[in-house]
Design a protein around this motif. Structure first.
Motif, PDB file in Angstrom:
ATOM      1  N   ALA A  38      -8.717   2.011  -7.206  1.00  0.00           N
ATOM      2  CA  ALA A  38      -7.653   1.221  -7.824  1.00  0.00           C
ATOM      3  C   ALA A  38      -6.999   0.373  -6.748  1.00  0.00           C
ATOM      4  CB  ALA A  38      -6.624   2.140  -8.483  1.00  0.00           C
ATOM      5  N   LEU A  39      -7.106  -0.943  -6.902  1.00  0.00           N
ATOM      6  CA  LEU A  39      -6.518  -1.866  -5.929  1.00  0.00           C
ATOM      7  C   LEU A  39      -5.180  -2.374  -6.435  1.00  0.00           C
ATOM      8  CD1 LEU A  39      -9.646  -3.990  -5.013  1.00  0.00           C
ATOM      9  CD2 LEU A  39      -8.693  -2.029  -3.802  1.00  0.00           C
ATOM     10  N   CYS A  40      -4.172  -2.324  -5.587  1.00  0.00           N
ATOM     11  CA  CYS A  40      -2.829  -2.766  -5.934  1.00  0.00           C
ATOM     12  C   CYS A  40      -2.793  -4.292  -6.058  1.00  0.00           C
ATOM     13  CB  CYS A  40      -1.856  -2.317  -4.848  1.00  0.00           C
ATOM     14  SG  CYS A  40      -0.169  -2.892  -5.110  1.00  0.00           S
ATOM     15  N   THR A  41      -2.175  -4.782  -7.134  1.00  0.00           N
ATOM     16  CA  THR A  41      -2.003  -6.224  -7.300  1.00  0.00           C
ATOM     17  C   THR A  41      -0.535  -6.631  -7.270  1.00  0.00           C
ATOM     18  OG1 THR A  41      -2.021  -5.999  -9.707  1.00  0.00           O
ATOM     19  CG2 THR A  41      -4.124  -6.486  -8.628  1.00  0.00           C
ATOM     20  N   CYS A  42       0.382  -5.657  -7.290  1.00  0.00           N
ATOM     21  CA  CYS A  42       1.814  -5.979  -7.308  1.00  0.00           C
ATOM     22  C   CYS A  42       2.452  -5.900  -5.920  1.00  0.00           C
ATOM     23  CB  CYS A  42       2.550  -5.048  -8.261  1.00  0.00           C
ATOM     24  SG  CYS A  42       2.643  -3.324  -7.711  1.00  0.00           S
ATOM     25  N   ARG A  43       1.750  -5.318  -4.965  1.00  0.00           N
ATOM     26  CA  ARG A  43       2.222  -5.122  -3.584  1.00  0.00           C
ATOM     27  C   ARG A  43       3.421  -4.180  -3.468  1.00  0.00           C
ATOM     28  NH1 ARG A  43       0.164  -8.238   0.895  1.00  0.00           N
ATOM     29  NH2 ARG A  43      -1.509  -9.508   0.093  1.00  0.00           N
ATOM     30  N   ARG A  44       3.664  -3.363  -4.482  1.00  0.00           N
ATOM     31  CA  ARG A  44       4.742  -2.361  -4.411  1.00  0.00           C
ATOM     32  C   ARG A  44       4.251  -1.036  -3.851  1.00  0.00           C
ATOM     33  NH1 ARG A  44       6.620  -3.140 -10.502  1.00  0.00           N
ATOM     34  NH2 ARG A  44       7.028  -5.361 -10.386  1.00  0.00           N
ATOM     35  N   SER A  45       2.945  -0.877  -3.764  1.00  0.00           N
ATOM     36  CA  SER A  45       2.349   0.394  -3.361  1.00  0.00           C
ATOM     37  C   SER A  45       2.680   0.737  -1.913  1.00  0.00           C
ATOM     38  CB  SER A  45       0.828   0.324  -3.534  1.00  0.00           C
ATOM     39  OG  SER A  45       0.234   1.505  -3.055  1.00  0.00           O
ATOM     40  N   ARG A  46       3.011   1.976  -1.684  1.00  0.00           N
ATOM     41  CA  ARG A  46       3.232   2.452  -0.307  1.00  0.00           C
ATOM     42  C   ARG A  46       1.917   2.690   0.410  1.00  0.00           C
ATOM     43  NH1 ARG A  46       8.148   6.640  -1.471  1.00  0.00           N
ATOM     44  NH2 ARG A  46       9.682   5.030  -1.902  1.00  0.00           N
ATOM     45  N   THR A  47       0.818   2.699  -0.350  1.00  0.00           N
ATOM     46  CA  THR A  47      -0.506   2.921   0.230  1.00  0.00           C
ATOM     47  C   THR A  47      -1.363   1.662   0.112  1.00  0.00           C
ATOM     48  OG1 THR A  47      -1.337   3.814  -1.850  1.00  0.00           O
ATOM     49  CG2 THR A  47      -0.448   5.397  -0.255  1.00  0.00           C
ATOM     50  N   TYR A  48      -0.725   0.488   0.094  1.00  0.00           N
ATOM     51  CA  TYR A  48      -1.431  -0.782  -0.069  1.00  0.00           C
ATOM     52  C   TYR A  48      -2.584  -0.879   0.920  1.00  0.00           C
ATOM     53  CZ  TYR A  48      -2.263  -5.724  -0.664  1.00  0.00           C
ATOM     54  OH  TYR A  48      -2.856  -6.926  -0.933  1.00  0.00           O
ATOM     55  N   PRO A  49      -3.761  -1.292   0.533  1.00  0.00           N
ATOM     56  CA  PRO A  49      -4.150  -1.999  -0.683  1.00  0.00           C
ATOM     57  C   PRO A  49      -4.494  -1.098  -1.857  1.00  0.00           C
ATOM     58  CG  PRO A  49      -6.049  -1.881   0.744  1.00  0.00           C
ATOM     59  CD  PRO A  49      -4.906  -1.235   1.481  1.00  0.00           C
ATOM     60  N   TRP A  50      -4.361   0.219  -1.702  1.00  0.00           N
ATOM     61  CA  TRP A  50      -4.673   1.147  -2.782  1.00  0.00           C
ATOM     62  C   TRP A  50      -3.466   1.286  -3.696  1.00  0.00           C
ATOM     63  CZ3 TRP A  50      -9.264   0.550  -1.392  1.00  0.00           C
ATOM     64  CH2 TRP A  50      -9.694   0.705  -0.092  1.00  0.00           C
ATOM     65  N   CYS A  51      -3.702   1.415  -4.970  1.00  0.00           N
ATOM     66  CA  CYS A  51      -2.624   1.549  -5.949  1.00  0.00           C
ATOM     67  C   CYS A  51      -2.088   2.981  -5.945  1.00  0.00           C
ATOM     68  CB  CYS A  51      -3.146   1.187  -7.336  1.00  0.00           C
ATOM     69  SG  CYS A  51      -1.926   1.408  -8.635  1.00  0.00           S
ATOM     70  N   ASP A  52      -0.770   3.122  -5.961  1.00  0.00           N
ATOM     71  CA  ASP A  52      -0.150   4.445  -6.095  1.00  0.00           C
ATOM     72  C   ASP A  52       0.709   4.521  -7.360  1.00  0.00           C
ATOM     73  OD1 ASP A  52       2.147   3.045  -5.502  1.00  0.00           O
ATOM     74  OD2 ASP A  52       2.609   4.151  -3.674  1.00  0.00           O
ATOM     75  N   THR A  53       0.480   3.638  -8.308  1.00  0.00           N
ATOM     76  CA  THR A  53       1.167   3.513  -9.600  1.00  0.00           C
ATOM     77  C   THR A  53       2.616   3.063  -9.478  1.00  0.00           C
ATOM     78  OG1 THR A  53       1.838   5.837  -9.872  1.00  0.00           O
ATOM     79  CG2 THR A  53      -0.373   5.233 -10.664  1.00  0.00           C
TER      80      THR A  53
END
Length: 71
Positions: A38-53
């Motif tokens: 899951a790749l983050c597209t909102c840039r809010r993830s603390r584990t960017y570039p991975w999505c953390d919901t």
């Protein structure tokens, strides 16, 4: 090399069949060997570039009226 399958969720991340390597803005490479990433597209993830919901809205709901009555 076979094409990678990518799933776009309008309310969340982009899902990519893995393993994947992501080249970041600064040139570093992030790698995941998972079968779906899951790749983050909102840039809010603390584990960017991975999505953390982090894209999900976190709303508190009021307790039911019977629980708000003083005792």
């Amino acid at each position: 090399m076979p094409a990678r399958r990518v799933f776009v969720d309008p309310q969340g991340p982009v899902l990519v069949e893995g393993p994947v390597e992501i080249v970041l803005d600064d040139g570093t490479v992030a790698r995941s060997d998972r079968f779906v990433v899951a790749l983050c597209t909102c840039r809010r993830s603390r584990t960017y570039p991975w999505c953390d919901t982090s894209h999900r809205r976190r709303e508190r709901t009021a307790p039911p009226p019977e629980e708000r009555k003083p005792r």
